[in-house]
Design an enzyme around this catalytic site. Structure first.
Site, PDB file in Angstrom:
ATOM      1  N   GLY B  53      41.362  43.399  40.610  1.00 43.37           N
ATOM      2  CA  GLY B  53      40.264  44.212  41.095  1.00 43.37           C
ATOM      3  C   GLY B  53      39.916  45.304  40.106  1.00 43.37           C
ATOM      4  O   GLY B  53      40.778  45.752  39.343  1.00 43.37           O
ATOM      5  N   SER B  54      38.653  45.729  40.101  1.00 40.12           N
ATOM      6  CA  SER B  54      38.265  46.856  39.257  1.00 40.12           C
ATOM      7  C   SER B  54      38.681  48.171  39.925  1.00 40.12           C
ATOM      8  O   SER B  54      39.156  48.191  41.057  1.00 40.12           O
ATOM      9  CB  SER B  54      36.762  46.834  39.016  1.00 40.12           C
ATOM     10  N   HIS B  56      40.730  50.329  38.127  1.00 38.00           N
ATOM     11  CA  HIS B  56      41.978  50.742  37.469  1.00 38.00           C
ATOM     12  C   HIS B  56      41.777  50.977  35.978  1.00 38.00           C
ATOM     13  O   HIS B  56      42.743  50.970  35.211  1.00 38.00           O
ATOM     14  CB  HIS B  56      43.048  49.668  37.666  1.00 38.00           C
ATOM     15  N   HIS B 218      45.748  51.273  45.124  1.00 35.87           N
ATOM     16  CA  HIS B 218      44.529  51.109  45.919  1.00 35.87           C
ATOM     17  C   HIS B 218      44.565  52.050  47.114  1.00 35.87           C
ATOM     18  O   HIS B 218      43.853  51.860  48.089  1.00 35.87           O
ATOM     19  CB  HIS B 218      44.408  49.677  46.443  1.00 35.87           C
TER      20      HIS B 218
END
Lengths: 332, 332
Positions: B53-54, B56, B218
């Site tokens: 997932g973006s 990071h 997250h």
């Protein structure tokens, strides 16, 4: 407001200790909030030094190393280093060919660097000074007569450092630094205020749906408060102000910087860079290099600044020269 | 909550475009949220890819380049890339010697990389997978069976990338990646929640004087909420948890990372590093290298994580090997 610190008055001291721990290439002067290159002074090379209030990390100590700075003095947060501190740094970085001080245009910094140059001069050092004033937002400001020195300073570090590493003499090194200063402009925006460790609450109030354009790196007032806008519109506003100031001919080669203010994620800086490059195309400017990242921050402030610098062959060669510092590496 | 973005659903797409604009060494696959090295696939070299997932950043695309990753797939914010996306990346990075997928241990990532490996395998690619699970805070979590993969992943990228660049075959490259995974531990803390573009408000509530230890990247719950503490005490808590998990012999050589979560100023990370190095001394560990910066962030979250990785001669040599990526450069 929560921070990863111990006592507010120890932040700068502890930060510098943590920094020299992390980087073998750096050395801290005993009893002084000054970082120098390990091995300084470099005999036969012009020394390049800078300094200013802390809170703008990685500026300046993050740019100490081969091809950039020989020394960086850290004042307390948003407070100029003292003349004594600066004078010791200058002498420690004098390898016999003189020292260039790269000063951001804030009254305290300019005054203390002036005094330090006099003090070091009395000890026999040949000292020159250049003053960076790239912020196109406002003439005169809190802490400043004339324009403020902001992110364009990093390009001055790079170019002066490379010229010195290549054997340039003090006059030549000061000359290329001035060339960058004459050709660079920056404007910033804040989405949130910075919070100083000492005060522990926002330096200025900004509404939930409000941003400030033309902000300084210490939270000094900018040009206007406006409703929060999409990134593209913010980018347009900042870039147009810089380009209007620089008044570049069509086809000019430039370097652009999207600089984060400390609390903005890298993803957002790239979103801004996307639009910035569209604007460079629209203005028929020839982008030779693009930098995106945190270079000149304002503690935890959310926001960014945009820098544009016109470059010629000499400046491009110096920007391309090798550098090895904690915050910027240019490979051979 | 204000962000430098346009429409929330366009953040990843626009970020990737801004990134390839900034870095000539990167190329974006047409119609896909995948970044590959310019020149990929490199014939005769094992391909190294990662993704997730973006949110990071600079992970993972910031580590694409010589000596690290050949490709990085960006899912939507905090959302796994699709199997189709990953499969296209794997095939695009296969130079005939196979591809190693470096996967952070989240159920969606593991599942989609598994499917992608099958899909790419049917097209003739030889694919191996390593799963990084360095977060010592919790067993099982939101999105995860077993431990989460966090900042230690960057060391896996570096070591696997260097081994591949040195001509290692797929088995050897996977072997050194597994060696890092077996010897690395991380624990993080949040001072504030991240704010996703989509939601526009904090993912979790944290009191004005409260922090969370063992946080995920997250915003997944950690091990406990405690009153805000000085940086030294926070560092102690995180480090002790990591060291208890790793159970290293006295004298072991290690690499340490103080990683910023995205909204924390660099100055504070150095304050943490200062204390971390005192603790390494106290535990009689031999610190071979120290990294301080933003490597594995969680959007605008304030906080940090601490990583410790035991290293031997092989791993040290691979960590020292040249790398040239947007977020990490190791000079020759």
């Amino acid at each position: 407001m929560k921070k990863l610190i111990n006592e507010p008055e120890d932040v700068v001291d502890e930060m510098l200790d943590g920094m020299v721990e992390a980087h073998d290439s750096l050395r801290r002067l005993d009893g002084n909030e000054v970082i120098v290159r390990d091995g300084a002074p470099i005999n036969g090379k012009v020394g390049i030094v800078s300094g200013g209030g802390s809170g703008h990390e990685p500026t300046h100590a993050g740019f100490v190393g081969h091809g950039m700075l020989d020394g960086a003095a850290a004042g307390e947060i948003f407070t100029s280093p003292t003349a004594d501190q600066l004078s010791e740094m200058v002498q420690e970085c004098d390898g016999g060919e003189g020292v260039l001080c790269v000063v951001k245009n804030y009254e305290g910094d300019v005054m203390n660097f002036d005094t330090a140059a006099d003090m070091a001069g009395m000890e026999g050092a040949d000292v020159e000074q250049v003053v960076v004033n790239d912020d196109v937002a406002v003439e005169d400001s809190l802490y400043t007569s004339g324009r403020r020195g902001v992110c364009g300073t990093i390009l001055v570090h790079k170019v002066a450092g490379a010229k010195a590493a290549a054997g340039g003499d003090l006059e030549e090194v000061a000359g290329v630094a001035e060339k960058v200063i004459d050709n660079v402009g920056t404007m910033g925006t804040a989405l949130t205020s910075c919070v100083t460790p000492e005060k522990g609450e926002p330096t200025f109030d900004l509404g939930e749906e409000e941003i400030e354009l033309g902000i300084g790196i210490h939270g000094e007032p900018g040009t206007e408060r406006v409703d929060h806008m999409p990134a593209d519109e913010i980018t347009d506003r900042l870039t147009e102000a810089v380009l209007e100031d620089l008044d570049l001919d069509s086809g000019t080669e430039v370097v652009t910087i999207v600089n984060g203010m400390g609390g903005t994620p890298l993803s957002e800086l790239y979103v801004v860079n996307r639009r910035l490059q569209e604007l460079m195309d629209d203005h028929d400017l020839d982008v030779w290099d693009q930098w995106v990242g945190d270079y000149m921050t304002s503690l935890d402030m959310m926001g960014c600044s945009i820098t544009v610098c016109a470059v010629d062959d000499e400046i491009k060669e110096l920007l391309s020269a090798p550098a090895e510092t904690p915050a910027l590496t240019v490979s051979e």
